[in-house]
Design a protein around this motif. Structure first.
Motif, mmCIF file in Angstrom:
data_model
loop_
_atom_site.group_PDB
_atom_site.id
_atom_site.type_symbol
_atom_site.label_atom_id
_atom_site.label_comp_id
_atom_site.label_asym_id
_atom_site.label_seq_id
_atom_site.Cartn_x
_atom_site.Cartn_y
_atom_site.Cartn_z
ATOM 1 N N LEU A 1 0.986 -1.319 0.190
ATOM 2 C CA LEU A 1 0.178 -0.152 0.060
ATOM 3 C C LEU A 1 0.843 1.349 0.086
ATOM 4 O O LEU A 1 1.743 1.179 0.875
ATOM 5 N N ALA A 2 0.697 2.184 -0.896
ATOM 6 C CA ALA A 2 1.470 3.381 -1.062
ATOM 7 C C ALA A 2 0.455 4.468 -0.848
ATOM 8 O O ALA A 2 -0.613 4.848 -1.653
ATOM 9 N N PRO A 3 0.299 5.014 0.338
ATOM 10 C CA PRO A 3 -0.678 6.232 0.459
ATOM 11 C C PRO A 3 -0.249 7.629 -0.329
ATOM 12 O O PRO A 3 0.777 8.017 0.027
ATOM 13 N N VAL A 4 -1.199 8.007 -0.908
ATOM 14 C CA VAL A 4 -0.846 9.201 -1.837
ATOM 15 C C VAL A 4 -1.574 10.268 -1.490
ATOM 16 O O VAL A 4 -2.781 10.271 -0.766
ATOM 17 N N HIS A 5 -1.046 11.424 -1.730
ATOM 18 C CA HIS A 5 -1.828 12.659 -1.340
ATOM 19 C C HIS A 5 -3.184 12.838 -2.212
ATOM 20 O O HIS A 5 -4.219 13.227 -1.742
ATOM 21 N N SER A 6 -3.203 12.544 -3.541
ATOM 22 C CA SER A 6 -4.343 12.610 -4.274
ATOM 23 C C SER A 6 -4.227 11.618 -5.457
ATOM 24 O O SER A 6 -3.137 11.212 -5.762
ATOM 25 N N LEU A 7 -5.286 10.708 -5.493
ATOM 26 C CA LEU A 7 -5.413 9.546 -6.362
ATOM 27 C C LEU A 7 -5.826 10.243 -8.113
ATOM 28 O O LEU A 7 -4.788 9.810 -8.812
ATOM 29 N N THR A 8 -6.108 11.573 -8.153
ATOM 30 C CA THR A 8 -5.919 12.028 -9.512
ATOM 31 C C THR A 8 -4.408 12.238 -9.861
ATOM 32 O O THR A 8 -3.843 11.985 -10.904
ATOM 33 N N HIS A 9 -3.693 12.862 -8.899
ATOM 34 C CA HIS A 9 -2.213 13.305 -9.162
ATOM 35 C C HIS A 9 -1.459 11.894 -9.442
ATOM 36 O O HIS A 9 -0.588 11.781 -9.962
ATOM 37 N N ALA A 10 -1.845 10.959 -8.577
ATOM 38 C CA ALA A 10 -1.031 9.883 -8.529
ATOM 39 C C ALA A 10 -0.887 9.007 -9.930
ATOM 40 O O ALA A 10 -0.015 8.419 -10.206
ATOM 41 N N ARG A 11 -1.956 9.281 -10.590
ATOM 42 C CA ARG A 11 -2.110 8.692 -12.038
ATOM 43 C C ARG A 11 -0.845 9.277 -12.782
ATOM 44 O O ARG A 11 -0.212 8.654 -13.857
ATOM 45 N N GLU A 12 -0.126 10.283 -12.467
ATOM 46 C CA GLU A 12 0.966 10.797 -13.347
ATOM 47 C C GLU A 12 2.255 9.807 -12.894
ATOM 48 O O GLU A 12 3.040 9.881 -13.786
ATOM 49 N N ALA A 13 2.004 8.870 -12.062
ATOM 50 C CA ALA A 13 3.032 7.913 -11.818
ATOM 51 C C ALA A 13 2.943 6.609 -12.588
ATOM 52 O O ALA A 13 4.043 5.750 -12.622
ATOM 53 N N VAL A 14 1.707 6.554 -13.085
ATOM 54 C CA VAL A 14 1.618 5.401 -13.941
ATOM 55 C C VAL A 14 2.780 5.019 -15.049
ATOM 56 O O VAL A 14 3.322 3.947 -14.913
ATOM 57 N N PRO A 15 3.248 6.038 -15.787
ATOM 58 C CA PRO A 15 4.453 5.525 -16.819
ATOM 59 C C PRO A 15 5.844 5.223 -16.021
ATOM 60 O O PRO A 15 6.266 4.228 -16.325
ATOM 61 N N ALA A 16 5.986 5.838 -15.010
ATOM 62 C CA ALA A 16 7.280 5.631 -14.296
ATOM 63 C C ALA A 16 7.219 4.138 -13.362
ATOM 64 O O ALA A 16 8.085 3.329 -13.609
ATOM 65 N N LEU A 17 6.072 3.882 -12.952
ATOM 66 C CA LEU A 17 5.920 2.480 -12.472
ATOM 67 C C LEU A 17 5.840 1.345 -13.412
ATOM 68 O O LEU A 17 6.591 0.275 -13.344
ATOM 69 N N ASP B 1 -6.102 9.667 3.225
ATOM 70 C CA ASP B 1 -6.919 9.932 3.988
ATOM 71 C C ASP B 1 -8.406 9.287 3.636
ATOM 72 O O ASP B 1 -9.373 9.510 4.203
ATOM 73 N N ASP B 2 -8.409 8.263 2.668
ATOM 74 C CA ASP B 2 -9.526 7.637 2.439
ATOM 75 C C ASP B 2 -9.529 6.383 3.663
ATOM 76 O O ASP B 2 -8.720 5.730 4.145
ATOM 77 N N PRO B 3 -10.895 6.234 3.948
ATOM 78 C CA PRO B 3 -11.239 5.108 4.942
ATOM 79 C C PRO B 3 -10.833 3.858 4.498
ATOM 80 O O PRO B 3 -10.305 2.884 5.409
ATOM 81 N N HIS B 4 -10.552 3.435 3.087
ATOM 82 C CA HIS B 4 -10.179 2.157 2.830
ATOM 83 C C HIS B 4 -8.925 2.131 3.089
ATOM 84 O O HIS B 4 -8.445 0.702 3.460
ATOM 85 N N THR B 5 -7.951 3.093 3.119
ATOM 86 C CA THR B 5 -6.611 2.961 3.524
ATOM 87 C C THR B 5 -6.547 2.449 4.834
ATOM 88 O O THR B 5 -5.497 1.806 5.119
ATOM 89 N N ALA B 6 -7.234 3.302 5.731
ATOM 90 C CA ALA B 6 -7.233 2.970 7.280
ATOM 91 C C ALA B 6 -7.545 1.694 7.246
ATOM 92 O O ALA B 6 -7.146 0.932 8.057
ATOM 93 N N GLY B 7 -8.230 1.167 6.588
ATOM 94 C CA GLY B 7 -9.011 -0.170 6.636
ATOM 95 C C GLY B 7 -7.958 -1.330 6.352
ATOM 96 O O GLY B 7 -7.849 -2.226 7.255
ATOM 97 N N PHE B 8 -7.286 -1.032 5.449
ATOM 98 C CA PHE B 8 -6.200 -1.894 4.911
ATOM 99 C C PHE B 8 -5.280 -2.269 6.258
ATOM 100 O O PHE B 8 -4.952 -3.252 6.648
ATOM 101 N N LEU B 9 -4.819 -1.038 6.725
ATOM 102 C CA LEU B 9 -3.936 -1.036 7.800
ATOM 103 C C LEU B 9 -4.758 -1.753 9.138
ATOM 104 O O LEU B 9 -3.835 -2.525 9.899
#
Length: 176
Positions: free
Chosen positions: A58-74, A112-120
């Motif tokens: 799990l990689a917690p990110v500031h924004s899911l929208t902005h995290a899409r910018e990481a797709v090419p690097a990943l 800050d999404d409840p699903h992220t807290a749920g994973f942990l």
């Protein structure tokens, strides 16, 4: 696209090291988007827990929208993005090396999404409650036998158990 059949295996003591190797690389690669530490989640993060032999990260990110910018690097780093994967409303799902042979899952999810807290919370509940581990291991083996070739059905069938365990561990969601 063919997918790897579900198989539950006994705990492998190499799973934490497999996580650590990937987490170090991901912390550097995802630095512009990360909002916290890269975490080992799922059953492979729980000592003694039987699991699918796939390390969940799990990689917690500031924004899911902005995290899409990481797709090419990943993708350049060997991660396969599943843009149509389940639960895409709150996470980006990546796997490696291929859907037919998975060794790792990576979830980018808002910190800050409840699903992220749920994973942990679920991971921590499994780590600290042996009776919960035993019940979950039994359920996973039963569901893997029934849903061997349907990952989505397998995950959905575990949902109520996971939700109840998280609520017991964290308490009910604050509705104020």
């Amino acid at each position: 696209m063919n997918d790897q059949p579900i198989q539950i295996v006994d705990y492998d003591p190499s799973w934490p090291q497999n996580f650590t190797e990937q987490a170090s690389e991901l912390a550097v690669l995802l630095k512009p988007w990360l909002a916290g530490a890269v975490e080992h989640v799922g059953s492979t993060a729980v000592p003694g827990m039987p699991a699918k032999p796939v390390v969940d990260i799990l990689a917690p990110v500031h924004s899911l929208t902005h995290a899409r910018e990481a797709v090419p690097a990943l993708e350049r780093a060997g991660w396969t993005w599943r843009p149509h994967g389940p639960r895409r409303d709150y996470r980006l799902l990546f796997l490696r090396p291929t859907p037919q042979y998975r060794t790792h899952h990576l979830y980018l999810a808002p910190h800050d999404d409840p699903h992220t807290a749920g994973f942990l919370a679920f991971r921590d509940a499994l780590r600290t409650r042996p009776e919960l581990r035993t019940r979950y291991a039994s359920l996973k083996r039963q569901l893997a036998a029934v849903h061997r070739d349907d990952r989505h059905a397998y995950s959905l069938a575990k949902g109520d158990f996971v939700t109840r365990a998280v609520h017991e561990f964290m308490g009910p969601p604050d509705r104020t």
